[in-house]
Design an enzyme around this catalytic site. Structure first.
Site, PDB file in Angstrom:
ATOM      1  N   ASP A   1       0.979  -1.190  -0.126  1.00 45.62           N
ATOM      2  CA  ASP A   1      -0.150   0.041  -0.077  1.00 45.62           C
ATOM      3  C   ASP A   1       0.821   1.133  -0.125  1.00 45.62           C
ATOM      4  OD1 ASP A   1       1.066   0.261   2.639  1.00 45.62           O
ATOM      5  OD2 ASP A   1      -0.766  -0.926   3.290  1.00 45.62           O
TER       6      ASP A   1
ATOM      7  N   ASP B   1       1.339   4.924   1.804  1.00 38.72           N
ATOM      8  CA  ASP B   1       1.255   5.834   2.862  1.00 38.72           C
ATOM      9  C   ASP B   1       1.845   7.459   2.292  1.00 38.72           C
ATOM     10  OD1 ASP B   1       0.491   3.644   4.869  1.00 38.72           O
ATOM     11  OD2 ASP B   1       2.409   2.850   4.281  1.00 38.72           O
TER      12      ASP B   1
ATOM     13  N   ASP C   1       9.467   3.908  13.035  1.00 38.13           N
ATOM     14  CA  ASP C   1      10.060   2.731  13.730  1.00 38.13           C
ATOM     15  C   ASP C   1      11.503   2.601  13.266  1.00 38.13           C
ATOM     16  OD1 ASP C   1       9.076   1.689  11.274  1.00 38.13           O
ATOM     17  OD2 ASP C   1       7.820   0.166  12.239  1.00 38.13           O
TER      18      ASP C   1
END
Ligand code: ATP
Ligand code: MG
Length: 461
Positions: free
Chosen positions: A81, A83, A163
């Site tokens: 996907d 983002d 992260d």
């Protein structure tokens, strides 16, 4: 081939990156890579993602492709996907797109919907160290876990809140450059996962990052950098503080990625599997070897189905992952005198209830799981017209696959799987003959003597 291409392009990236030391903040050293020196082209980006980027830019907001979209394109993979990160606030993004909705509490986000494709737009996040003053800001729990993280910030702050370094790369559709604040490009080249900042603090803030480390390591075939890897062994129990519904979603991402076997082994290596499936982990340790074989075979089959683009259902996955715990409890119930069918039903309910404390299981899946498990007791009973009835059952196919899985793992079921395989391949006449001559598997249960008074328990079959 793809890797070779990526390597060649990487040499260009390395040689072409402009390093800008960021004077305002000493935390990061920004590298900006111009279009000619990286492999990302607009044609690799979905048109909905491009539309969102352009509309935000035209409304004078900053907007970048970020996360897995950039990372995977740099590695020559197809992103799952796209983002987007922006300086527009969620309400402002929502105002720009009729086809959008505001979601999330912990992280406020906007989903822009284009048919089945969802573009996730997140506002740049800021530092959360500032004391939490209101529900809009960051708050953390006694374990150091971030409960909310809705403090907005600059692009650099946003990068450092992400992260892994390889997830903090930003692609700008205005000038086609890549912004690298955390040395992510170098780690992509080294194929290494490295948390940004102090690993222990980052895992405490959000223990799911431990699962994400495993997921990306298997998905991308990356190693986990030693400092990033080390705290996982000790901090795995922090997953106990994560809502069960979130962990259910993470389990699906982990196990339906096409690399389930490798993921499972790695999760066990880091003591993470036992946090997600405590009863299964206990049965794998105490029970017969075939339990591990069954779980691993289920994951091999799952990976194979995904490779062949066949559907996989969470119910089948969970039914397999919980089978060792179910079988152990079923045996225990039977040995304490409960007849097989109620013993199975009680075991199923118990195992599901226990599991739901770790990872929730939506009802529609747990109902299917129970049916598949119960069918394991019904599949041996195939004389008369029972076989025809069973084949018509909506859960037959999954239950038959499950039966084969049990046999594949070394359970001896007197050739029952082959019988059903042959039955399905036969014409009506042959099926009738097979049913007429079918002997029920195992000894027939003895008839219970009727008790003289009422209150007799009856088994359902
Ligand atoms: P994929 O979509 O292939 O699973 P991804 O890296 O895009 O991988 P997402 O879950 O879509 O992962 O998240 C998008 C980005 O948001 C990540 O790349 C990362 O930068 C950031 N992110 C997501 N979850 C976290 C988290 N728990 N902590 C910090 N940053 C996160
Ligand atoms: Mg993503």
């Amino acid at each position: 081939m793809v890797l070779k291409k990526a390597k060649r392009l990487w040499d260009r990236v390395k040689n072409g990156a402009n390093q800008l030391s960021n004077e305002e903040s000493p935390q990061s050293e920004l590298k900006i890579v111009p279009r000619d020196n990286h492999p990302i082209s607009r044609k690799d980006i979905s048109s909905p993602a491009l539309k969102v980027l352009y509309r935000l830019n035209n409304a004078n907001y900053q907007a970048y492709l970020v996360g897995g979209g950039v990372r995977d394109l740099l590695l020559g993979l197809h992103p799952k996907d796209f983002d987007i990160a922006t300086d527009a606030h969620p309400e402002e993004v929502h105002g720009l797109f009729k086809n959008s909705r505001l979601i999330g509490r912990r992280f406020k986000l906007v989903h822009v919907l284009f048919g089945r494709e969802v573009i996730e737009v997140a506002t740049f996040r800021g530092h959360h160290e500032a004391p939490a003053l209101s529900a809009n800001q960051s708050t953390s729990s006694e374990h150091g876990m971030l409960l909310r993280d809705n403090v907005y910030g600059t692009m650099e702050e946003d990068a450092l809140r992400r992260d892994f370094t390889v997830n903090a790369l930003y692609y700008c559709v205005k000038d086609f450059t890549i912004y690298d604040y955390a040395n992510g490009l170098e780690d992509i080249e080294k194929r290494e996962l490295r948390l940004i900042g102090d690993p222990e603090t980052r895992y405490r803030e959000d223990p799911v990052r431990m699962l994400r480390a495993v997921r990306f390591a298997t998905k991308l075939d990356f190693t986990i950098a030693p400092d990033t890897e080390k705290p996982i062994f000790e901090l795995s129990s922090l997953l106990g503080n994560i809502p069960a519904a979130r962990l259910f979603d993470e389990v699906l991402k982990l196990m339906l990625s096409g690399k389930a076997l490798k993921t499972f082994r790695m999760l066990r290596h880091y003591n993470l599997f036992g946090q997600l499936f405590p009863a299964t982990e206990r049965s794998l340790k105490q029970g017969p070897e075939r339990y591990l074989k069954l779980v691993e075979q289920a994951l091999i089959n799952t990976d194979e189905r995904i490779k062949q683009r066949k559907p996989v259902t969470p119910a089948f996955l969970y039914a397999s992952l919980l089978w060792p715990a179910l079988e152990e409890r079923w045996e225990k119930n039977k040995s304490s005198g409960t007849p097989p069918f109620p013993a199975l039903q009680q075991a199923a309910q118990k195992v599901i209830n226990i599991q739901c404390k770790s990872t929730s299981i939506p009802k529609r899946f747990s109902l299917n799981m129970k049916e598949m498990w119960e069918m394991q007791l019904r599949l041996p009973r195939r004389n008369g017209n029972k076989a025809a009835q069973l084949v018509a059952h909506p859960r037959f196919r999954a239950s038959y696959d499950f039966l084969l899985l049990r046999e594949q793992s070394g359970e001896d079921l007197n050739g029952l799987g082959q019988w059903w395989t042959d039955y399905q391949a036969s014409d009506e006449n042959a099926q009738r003959k097979m049913s007429n001559s079918a002997r029920e598997h195992g000894p027939r249960p003895k008839r219970r003597k009727r008790r003289p008074t009422g209150n007799s328990r009856s088994s359902t079959h």
